[in-house]
Design a protein around this motif. Structure first.
Motif, PDB file in Angstrom:
ATOM      1  N   SER A 143      22.060  44.289  28.032  1.00 31.93           N
ATOM      2  CA  SER A 143      21.830  43.207  27.071  1.00 31.93           C
ATOM      3  C   SER A 143      22.749  43.264  25.845  1.00 31.93           C
ATOM      4  O   SER A 143      23.045  42.229  25.252  1.00 31.93           O
ATOM      5  CB  SER A 143      20.370  43.198  26.614  1.00 31.93           C
ATOM      6  OG  SER A 143      20.058  44.368  25.888  1.00 31.93           O
ATOM      7  N   LEU A 144      23.218  44.433  25.468  1.00 30.55           N
ATOM      8  CA  LEU A 144      24.010  44.562  24.245  1.00 30.55           C
ATOM      9  C   LEU A 144      25.515  44.572  24.480  1.00 30.55           C
ATOM     10  O   LEU A 144      26.283  44.351  23.543  1.00 30.55           O
ATOM     11  CB  LEU A 144      23.608  45.840  23.497  1.00 30.55           C
ATOM     12  CG  LEU A 144      22.164  45.889  22.986  1.00 30.55           C
ATOM     13  CD1 LEU A 144      21.836  47.276  22.451  1.00 30.55           C
ATOM     14  CD2 LEU A 144      21.944  44.831  21.918  1.00 30.55           C
ATOM     15  N   ASP A 145      25.956  44.820  25.698  1.00 29.94           N
ATOM     16  CA  ASP A 145      27.387  44.904  25.963  1.00 29.94           C
ATOM     17  C   ASP A 145      28.018  43.525  25.914  1.00 29.94           C
ATOM     18  O   ASP A 145      27.635  42.626  26.650  1.00 29.94           O
ATOM     19  CB  ASP A 145      27.635  45.556  27.325  1.00 29.94           C
ATOM     20  CG  ASP A 145      29.105  45.824  27.583  1.00 29.94           C
ATOM     21  OD1 ASP A 145      29.908  45.750  26.631  1.00 29.94           O
ATOM     22  OD2 ASP A 145      29.439  46.112  28.743  1.00 29.94           O
ATOM     23  N   ASP A 146      28.998  43.375  25.041  1.00 33.82           N
ATOM     24  CA  ASP A 146      29.707  42.099  24.928  1.00 33.82           C
ATOM     25  C   ASP A 146      30.896  42.024  25.869  1.00 33.82           C
ATOM     26  O   ASP A 146      31.553  40.991  25.968  1.00 33.82           O
ATOM     27  CB  ASP A 146      30.148  41.845  23.484  1.00 33.82           C
ATOM     28  CG  ASP A 146      31.110  42.904  22.952  1.00 33.82           C
ATOM     29  OD1 ASP A 146      31.544  43.792  23.720  1.00 33.82           O
ATOM     30  OD2 ASP A 146      31.421  42.846  21.746  1.00 33.82           O
ATOM     31  N   ILE A 176      33.690  43.245  25.513  1.00 34.93           N
ATOM     32  CA  ILE A 176      34.942  43.282  24.761  1.00 34.93           C
ATOM     33  C   ILE A 176      35.085  44.610  24.010  1.00 34.93           C
ATOM     34  O   ILE A 176      36.127  45.240  24.054  1.00 34.93           O
ATOM     35  CB  ILE A 176      35.019  42.099  23.765  1.00 34.93           C
ATOM     36  CG1 ILE A 176      34.981  40.776  24.532  1.00 34.93           C
ATOM     37  CG2 ILE A 176      36.260  42.204  22.893  1.00 34.93           C
ATOM     38  CD1 ILE A 176      34.759  39.570  23.656  1.00 34.93           C
ATOM     39  N   SER A 177      34.028  45.001  23.334  1.00 32.02           N
ATOM     40  CA  SER A 177      34.057  46.238  22.550  1.00 32.02           C
ATOM     41  C   SER A 177      34.211  47.436  23.467  1.00 32.02           C
ATOM     42  O   SER A 177      33.826  47.398  24.634  1.00 32.02           O
ATOM     43  CB  SER A 177      32.766  46.381  21.749  1.00 32.02           C
ATOM     44  OG  SER A 177      32.568  45.269  20.909  1.00 32.02           O
ATOM     45  N   ILE A 205      29.562  50.418  21.992  1.00 32.09           N
ATOM     46  CA  ILE A 205      28.312  49.902  22.580  1.00 32.09           C
ATOM     47  C   ILE A 205      27.350  51.061  22.835  1.00 32.09           C
ATOM     48  O   ILE A 205      26.141  50.943  22.615  1.00 32.09           O
ATOM     49  CB  ILE A 205      28.595  49.123  23.877  1.00 32.09           C
ATOM     50  CG1 ILE A 205      29.563  47.959  23.620  1.00 32.09           C
ATOM     51  CG2 ILE A 205      27.297  48.627  24.510  1.00 32.09           C
ATOM     52  CD1 ILE A 205      29.069  46.928  22.639  1.00 32.09           C
ATOM     53  N   ARG A 235      29.219  48.023  33.610  1.00 35.03           N
ATOM     54  CA  ARG A 235      30.382  47.129  33.703  1.00 35.03           C
ATOM     55  C   ARG A 235      30.944  47.151  35.118  1.00 35.03           C
ATOM     56  O   ARG A 235      31.285  46.102  35.680  1.00 35.03           O
ATOM     57  CB  ARG A 235      31.459  47.540  32.703  1.00 35.03           C
ATOM     58  CG  ARG A 235      31.122  47.190  31.275  1.00 35.03           C
ATOM     59  CD  ARG A 235      32.202  47.651  30.323  1.00 35.03           C
ATOM     60  NE  ARG A 235      31.853  47.288  28.948  1.00 35.03           N
ATOM     61  CZ  ARG A 235      32.589  47.603  27.892  1.00 35.03           C
ATOM     62  NH1 ARG A 235      33.722  48.266  28.038  1.00 35.03           N
ATOM     63  NH2 ARG A 235      32.187  47.248  26.680  1.00 35.03           N
TER      64      ARG A 235
END
Length: 127
Positions: free
Chosen positions: A54-57, A59-60, A65, A116
């Motif tokens: 839920s928190l992984d964008d 990109i970062s 993260i 990912r």
């Protein structure tokens, strides 16, 4: 290496710390059962997986993260440490809590990377 194998490795390290330290068992508190320890570790692992998803964008970098995930799962980590060291002396409790806290962001970053990878594999297979 999948998430379940990371769970087994982490649990193995924790149990080894308990065995090596020969902590005194308190007369007031019995050690937690294997099922209780496994449930506490599963709750901690589940928290990190859900938060990573839920928190992984995307990109970062993973460690950024991972730090956020570790902070979000602090309560579950503390609960797991308490259950794993139930009945042990304060030295063993402190050692395990310090070990888990010290690796929390790095371990969570590994989970971020695994999530990912899982997502990419699912997209590649059309699932």
């Amino acid at each position: 290496m999948g998430i379940n194998s990371h769970f087994r490795v982490g649990a193995g390290i924790i149990f080894a710390v308990n065995a090596l330290c020969f902590g005194e068992v308190s007369a007031r508190e019995s050690p937690a059962s294997y099922a209780e320890k496994e449930a506490a570790m599963r709750a901690y692992m589940d928290c990190r997986i859900i938060r990573a998803q839920s928190l992984d964008d995307g990109i970062s970098d993973a460690i950024t993260i991972g730090r956020v995930v570790a902070a979000a799962c602090q309560r579950e980590m503390e609960q797991a440490a308490a259950v794993l060291t139930q009945g042990e002396n304060a030295r063993v409790r402190s050692m395990l809590t310090d070990r888990m806290s010290g690796r929390a962001a790095e371990d969570a970053a590994t989970i971020v990377l695994l999530e990912r990878k899982r997502k990419v594999e699912q997209e590649a297979t059309g699932q």
